[in-house]
Design a protein around this motif. Structure first.
Motif, mmCIF file in Angstrom:
data_model
loop_
_atom_site.group_PDB
_atom_site.id
_atom_site.type_symbol
_atom_site.label_atom_id
_atom_site.label_comp_id
_atom_site.label_asym_id
_atom_site.label_seq_id
_atom_site.Cartn_x
_atom_site.Cartn_y
_atom_site.Cartn_z
ATOM 1 N N LYS A 256 -17.127 35.106 29.066
ATOM 2 C CA LYS A 256 -16.846 36.517 29.317
ATOM 3 C C LYS A 256 -15.670 36.993 28.476
ATOM 4 N N LYS A 257 -14.633 36.124 28.403
ATOM 5 C CA LYS A 257 -13.446 36.500 27.626
ATOM 6 C C LYS A 257 -13.771 36.638 26.139
ATOM 7 N N LEU A 258 -14.576 35.698 25.641
ATOM 8 C CA LEU A 258 -14.945 35.756 24.232
ATOM 9 C C LEU A 258 -15.817 36.973 23.924
ATOM 10 N N LYS A 259 -16.705 37.301 24.841
ATOM 11 C CA LYS A 259 -17.574 38.470 24.662
ATOM 12 C C LYS A 259 -16.748 39.753 24.652
ATOM 13 N N HIS A 260 -15.737 39.800 25.531
ATOM 14 C CA HIS A 260 -14.860 40.960 25.603
ATOM 15 C C HIS A 260 -14.008 41.065 24.329
ATOM 16 N N ALA A 261 -13.532 39.914 23.840
ATOM 17 C CA ALA A 261 -12.711 39.897 22.628
ATOM 18 C C ALA A 261 -13.524 40.334 21.415
ATOM 19 N N ARG A 262 -14.818 39.947 21.371
ATOM 20 C CA ARG A 262 -15.676 40.356 20.261
ATOM 21 C C ARG A 262 -15.810 41.877 20.199
ATOM 22 N N LYS A 263 -15.978 42.502 21.377
ATOM 23 C CA LYS A 263 -16.097 43.959 21.429
ATOM 24 C C LYS A 263 -14.831 44.644 20.956
ATOM 25 N N GLU A 264 -13.656 44.032 21.276
ATOM 26 C CA GLU A 264 -12.381 44.638 20.898
ATOM 27 C C GLU A 264 -11.979 44.291 19.469
ATOM 28 N N GLY A 265 -12.774 43.435 18.789
ATOM 29 C CA GLY A 265 -12.486 43.098 17.405
ATOM 30 C C GLY A 265 -11.413 42.048 17.217
ATOM 31 N N ARG A 266 -11.131 41.265 18.245
ATOM 32 C CA ARG A 266 -10.105 40.212 18.136
ATOM 33 C C ARG A 266 -10.711 38.848 18.501
ATOM 34 N N LEU A 267 -11.922 38.611 18.033
ATOM 35 C CA LEU A 267 -12.617 37.372 18.361
ATOM 36 C C LEU A 267 -11.905 36.159 17.766
ATOM 37 N N ALA A 268 -11.480 36.265 16.520
ATOM 38 C CA ALA A 268 -10.825 35.130 15.866
ATOM 39 C C ALA A 268 -9.548 34.729 16.614
ATOM 40 N N GLU A 269 -8.794 35.722 17.063
ATOM 41 C CA GLU A 269 -7.549 35.454 17.799
ATOM 42 C C GLU A 269 -7.839 34.760 19.123
ATOM 43 N N ALA A 270 -8.886 35.226 19.829
ATOM 44 C CA ALA A 270 -9.244 34.633 21.118
ATOM 45 C C ALA A 270 -9.726 33.195 20.958
ATOM 46 N N LEU A 271 -10.491 32.935 19.890
ATOM 47 C CA LEU A 271 -10.964 31.577 19.638
ATOM 48 C C LEU A 271 -9.811 30.639 19.312
ATOM 49 N N LEU A 272 -8.807 31.161 18.582
ATOM 50 C CA LEU A 272 -7.648 30.344 18.234
ATOM 51 C C LEU A 272 -6.844 29.961 19.477
ATOM 52 N N ASP A 273 -6.661 30.936 20.380
ATOM 53 C CA ASP A 273 -5.954 30.662 21.628
ATOM 54 C C ASP A 273 -6.713 29.646 22.471
ATOM 55 N N ARG A 274 -8.009 29.794 22.529
ATOM 56 C CA ARG A 274 -8.828 28.905 23.346
ATOM 57 C C ARG A 274 -8.831 27.486 22.768
ATOM 58 N N ARG A 275 -8.863 27.405 21.427
ATOM 59 C CA ARG A 275 -8.853 26.106 20.778
ATOM 60 C C ARG A 275 -7.553 25.358 21.062
ATOM 61 N N ALA A 276 -6.444 26.088 21.092
ATOM 62 C CA ALA A 276 -5.141 25.469 21.376
ATOM 63 C C ALA A 276 -5.101 24.883 22.790
ATOM 64 N N LYS A 277 -5.786 25.549 23.734
ATOM 65 C CA LYS A 277 -5.822 25.051 25.115
ATOM 66 C C LYS A 277 -6.701 23.812 25.241
ATOM 67 N N LEU A 278 -7.800 23.771 24.459
ATOM 68 C CA LEU A 278 -8.744 22.655 24.560
ATOM 69 C C LEU A 278 -8.249 21.411 23.832
ATOM 70 N N LYS A 279 -7.385 21.591 22.844
ATOM 71 C CA LYS A 279 -6.956 20.477 22.022
ATOM 72 C C LYS A 279 -5.998 19.543 22.765
ATOM 73 N N SER A 280 -6.178 18.244 22.568
ATOM 74 C CA SER A 280 -5.310 17.265 23.232
ATOM 75 C C SER A 280 -3.939 17.235 22.551
ATOM 76 N N ASP A 281 -2.864 17.082 23.365
ATOM 77 C CA ASP A 281 -1.515 17.096 22.814
ATOM 78 C C ASP A 281 -1.270 15.905 21.904
ATOM 79 N N ARG A 282 -1.929 14.788 22.160
ATOM 80 C CA ARG A 282 -1.632 13.615 21.353
ATOM 81 C C ARG A 282 -2.190 13.700 19.935
ATOM 82 N N PHE A 283 -3.062 14.699 19.665
ATOM 83 C CA PHE A 283 -3.586 14.853 18.317
ATOM 84 C C PHE A 283 -2.967 16.039 17.607
ATOM 85 N N CYS A 284 -2.016 16.737 18.225
ATOM 86 C CA CYS A 284 -1.386 17.909 17.624
ATOM 87 C C CYS A 284 -0.340 17.462 16.589
#
Length: 284
Positions: A256-284
């Motif tokens: 839902k968040k990604l769909k909403h971000a796509r409509k607002e034209g900030r899809l790339a930003e939302a994907l970047l934020d989401r990727r940071a949350k999914l990524k493990s700290d030990r590989f950062c």
């Protein structure tokens, strides 16, 4: 067992009228699917006429409807020169009627040229198909030659397709390739015409598979320019998500968040934020 006719096993109710299958008339074969099917049935090696400049590529047959005899542009690999060959000299093996000009196909390798282009460029390069592959060029004086191994500005030609399907070839100096009659009635190839007339019009024939290839590339390009960017969410998660044993974690709330971000034209930003949350700290 007297009746050997196969009966239909389709369930029918009493009173139902049988539907007759509608046959498509010949005049209704203009649908895109029918046209595409016909194009697929064409032999890839068949010589066809290009409908737009982008289709001019690969093996190319260049002919001019000169009078009294049409001519083809041939390459003499011994002298590295273009030869204007009278097509009517080629007599059919039997006593059949000679082919019309548009039905003609190359009968010798010297009649076949190879057209190439730099991606995204409106100009083409015409190289001989026999010998070592020399490029057709024209200098500032309109003198046409075919003895260069490399391509440069003088080896570039801009194809211009006329309403009747014929093609004019314009060089670097905005002059057109033409068949000119010189003293003694002999013909010469030049490139110094300012306007397109009968002498500057050629029939170019290409092979069907290269025409199809050009149209498929154009279709992909248009599809890429229209619509929102396509995101492969699963592949992205597998690449950047270092936990979960390779499982792709996508919640309904994320969608839902990604769909909403796509409509607002900030899809790339939302994907970047989401990727940071999914990524493990030990590989950062």
């Amino acid at each position: 067992m007297g009746d050997d006719k196969v009966r239909s096993t389709k369930l029918k109710f009493k009173g139902d009228k049988s539907k007759k299958k509608r046959r498509r008339e010949d005049g209704e074969e203009g649908s895109s699917s029918t046209k595409r099917r016909k194009e697929d049935d064409v032999d890839p090696e068949t010589w066809v006429l290009p409908e737009n400049p982008n289709e001019i590529r690969g093996p190319t047959f260049i002919i001019h409807p000169s009078d009294p005899s049409p001519i083809s542009l041939n390459f003499n690999s011994t002298t590295n020169r273009v030869v204007l060959h009278l097509i009517d000299k080629e007599k059919p093996e039997d006593d059949s009627e000679p082919q019309s000009l548009l039905e003609r196909t190359p009968t010798d390798v010297s009649q076949v040229w190879v057209t190439t282009r730099v991606a995204g460029s409106p100009t083409i390069n015409i190289r001989s198909g026999s010998g070592e592959g020399k490029f057709l060029s024209a200098d500032q004086l309109g003198i046409v030659s075919c003895d260069r191994d490399a391509r440069g500005p003088q080896e570039e030609w801009t194809p211009v397709i006329m309403p009747d399907g014929m093609v004019a070839l314009m060089n670097l100096y905005e002059k057109y390739l033409s068949v000119d009659e010189v003293a003694g009635g002999s013909l010469q190839l030049r490139a110094d015409s300012d306007e397109v007339g009968f002498k500057e019009r050629f029939w170019l024939k290409i092979q069907s598979k290269y025409k199809k290839e050009a149209n498929e590339e154009e279709k992909k390009k248009k599809e890429g320019m229209t619509g929102p960017p396509k995101i492969d969410e699963t592949a992205t998660n597998h690449l950047y998500q270092a936990w979960g044993a390779g499982r792709s974690v996508v919640s309904s709330d994320d969608k839902k968040k990604l769909k909403h971000a796509r409509k607002e034209g900030r899809l790339a930003e939302a994907l970047l934020d989401r990727r940071a949350k999914l990524k493990s700290d030990r590989f950062c």
